[in-house]
Every structure is written in C-alpha cells, then in structure tokens.
Write a protein that holds these residues in place. Structure first.
Motif, PDB file in Angstrom:
ATOM      1  N   ALA A  19      79.811  21.243  62.602  1.00 19.86           N
ATOM      2  CA  ALA A  19      81.155  20.806  63.001  1.00 19.86           C
ATOM      3  C   ALA A  19      81.718  19.742  62.070  1.00 19.86           C
ATOM      4  O   ALA A  19      82.898  19.385  62.173  1.00 19.86           O
ATOM      5  CB  ALA A  19      81.113  20.255  64.429  1.00 19.86           C
ATOM      6  N   VAL A  38      85.925  25.180  63.916  1.00 18.95           N
ATOM      7  CA  VAL A  38      86.143  25.342  65.354  1.00 18.95           C
ATOM      8  C   VAL A  38      84.909  25.984  65.975  1.00 18.95           C
ATOM      9  O   VAL A  38      84.030  26.504  65.279  1.00 18.95           O
ATOM     10  CB  VAL A  38      87.390  26.202  65.623  1.00 18.95           C
ATOM     11  N   ASN A  39      84.857  25.965  67.311  1.00 18.52           N
ATOM     12  CA  ASN A  39      83.667  26.462  68.011  1.00 18.52           C
ATOM     13  C   ASN A  39      83.334  27.906  67.662  1.00 18.52           C
ATOM     14  O   ASN A  39      82.171  28.276  67.508  1.00 18.52           O
ATOM     15  CB  ASN A  39      83.861  26.333  69.525  1.00 18.52           C
ATOM     16  N   GLU A  77      83.896  29.536  64.909  1.00 18.86           N
ATOM     17  CA  GLU A  77      83.300  29.611  63.577  1.00 18.86           C
ATOM     18  C   GLU A  77      81.866  29.098  63.592  1.00 18.86           C
ATOM     19  O   GLU A  77      80.975  29.688  62.987  1.00 18.86           O
ATOM     20  CB  GLU A  77      84.145  28.799  62.585  1.00 18.86           C
ATOM     21  N   GLU A  99      79.894  30.780  72.034  1.00 18.42           N
ATOM     22  CA  GLU A  99      80.800  29.629  72.001  1.00 18.42           C
ATOM     23  C   GLU A  99      80.465  28.636  73.116  1.00 18.42           C
ATOM     24  O   GLU A  99      80.576  27.422  72.937  1.00 18.42           O
ATOM     25  CB  GLU A  99      82.251  30.089  72.120  1.00 18.42           C
ATOM     26  N   ARG A 138      79.639  24.652  72.701  1.00 17.86           N
ATOM     27  CA  ARG A 138      80.316  23.594  73.456  1.00 17.86           C
ATOM     28  C   ARG A 138      79.305  22.681  74.148  1.00 17.86           C
ATOM     29  O   ARG A 138      79.460  21.461  74.163  1.00 17.86           O
ATOM     30  CB  ARG A 138      81.272  24.209  74.490  1.00 17.86           C
ATOM     31  N   ARG A 193      84.033  14.949  68.914  1.00 15.73           N
ATOM     32  CA  ARG A 193      83.048  15.455  67.959  1.00 15.73           C
ATOM     33  C   ARG A 193      83.149  14.771  66.597  1.00 15.73           C
ATOM     34  O   ARG A 193      82.134  14.532  65.953  1.00 15.73           O
ATOM     35  CB  ARG A 193      83.172  16.975  67.811  1.00 15.73           C
TER      36      ARG A 193
END
Length: 217
Positions: free
Chosen positions: A168, A173-174, A176, A185, A189, A204
C-alpha cells in the motif's frame, strides 16, 4: 676478555591487514570512507560497490574479510545483502554503517547476521575499530541505538501485515493490492485495519510512515 656476539633484534611481526569492502550508493560518501579507512595502517579497502546486489560477487572476487554496508542501496538493501553473505560467504564479517539509526533497522540487521551496526555520524576511528573487533569475533552495536531498540520493543506487525502495508506504500488501492498478493479485498482491508490499529495511525498512509520511521518496513 671474551668476545660476545651481540644479540640480533627479534624480527618485527608483520601487521595483519584487513581486506575490506565498502558498499555505499553515494559516491562522495563512499570515497570519503575509503580515504579515511585507508589511513589506518592495518586496513585495505580492496573493493567498492554502489549497489546492494553487487556485494556478494565483489566479496567473493576480492576475498573480503569485512564488508561495510549501507542499508538503502539500489538492487538490494544492505540488510538483504548481509543475509545473502551469511549464506554464500559465512566467514565474511558484516558491519552495517547507515544514516538511518532506527531501532527496527537494528533488529533486522542483527536477524540478518550482521556483526556490527553503527550510524555514519560516528567518528571514523570507531568504524575502523569496529572492523577490527568484528574480525576478532565480537559484536559491535551503537549503544544509544541499542538502548532505543530495547525501549521500542518488538515489531508488533505480522509478516502478512507488513507485506500488505508495504504494497500500500505506493498508493495502490485495495483491489490492486489484492491482485498483487493473491488475496481477497476483504482480507486486504482486514490486514490494513490491523496495521493501522497496531501503529496507532489514523489511516494507511500514516501507518506506512510510522512503520518506515521505526524501521519495520
């Protein structure tokens, strides 16, 4: 009166010279360190490299006894190079000399098999003495950094949390991150949420910053 043959002076014991490699990506810093170590009567800088992935080959080619490594270099970090040296040239001693005096880096360096950890603002005489001491089998750690590492405690992040947080770091993004690490995903998270909670961060990006500052990431 008897003639006495004068005793011959004992031959001088030759100084054992230490073969040293310097790995540092900043040319001026590397050359300055080489010049300072070259002033020592028992140290020969026999190899210099600017990339971490060139360390092992140079050590093997020049029969290096002590490798002095920076941490942040292209190709491979000094900590990764130290671990590779332990595998391929276990007799070579490793000194980490870095600008980044972070407790997390110290822990990683010691886990990788480094024999010494110094910050670059230490006097050159300390680096030279560290080279001699690790060759004798001693371990040398900057005392201020050692105290900070003890006060800091262990890294609270799991390997998977670090992996996801690292993915990250570039703003991915999540979805990816999930594709990149072959996770769902929802799992991404969850890992990010745990990393944010454990670092005491608000988001994050802040969790990434905290982990980097402490040397965990």
């Amino acid at each position: 009166m008897t003639d006495e043959t004068p005793e011959k002076p004992a031959p001088e014991t030759p100084v054992q010279r230490v073969r040293v490699l310097l790995a540092e990506d900043q040319g001026m810093v590397r050359e300055a360190l080489a010049a300072l170590l070259g002033l020592e009567g028992d140290i020969d800088v026999v190899a210099q490299v600017a990339r971490g992935d060139e360390v092992v080959d140079a050590v093997l080619a020049h029969r290096v006894q002590v490798a002095v490594l920076d941490i942040e270099m292209p190709g491979m970090t000094g900590i990764e190079a130290a671990a590779e040296l332990r595998r391929r040239s276990p007799g070579t001693r490793v000194v980490i000399a870095t600008t980044f005096g972070r407790p997390g880096y110290l822990r990683k360096a010691m886990e990788s098999g480094a024999d010494a950890f110094l910050v670059k603002d230490a006097p050159a005489a300390e680096l030279a003495e560290a080279v001699r001491r690790v060759l004798r089998g001693e371990r040398v750690i900057d005392p201020t950094l050692a105290a900070a590492a003890l006060a800091e405690g262990a890294n609270p992040l799991t390997g998977r949390e670090l992996e996801v947080l690292g993915a990250a770091a570039d703003g991915a993004v999540n979805a990816e991150i999930a594709r990149r690490l072959h996770l769902s995903e929802g799992t991404v998270r969850n890992y990010l949420s745990m990393a944010i909670q454990k670092t005491g961060a608000r988001n994050r990006a802040e969790a990434v910053r905290v982990a980097k500052e402490k040397g965990w990431l």
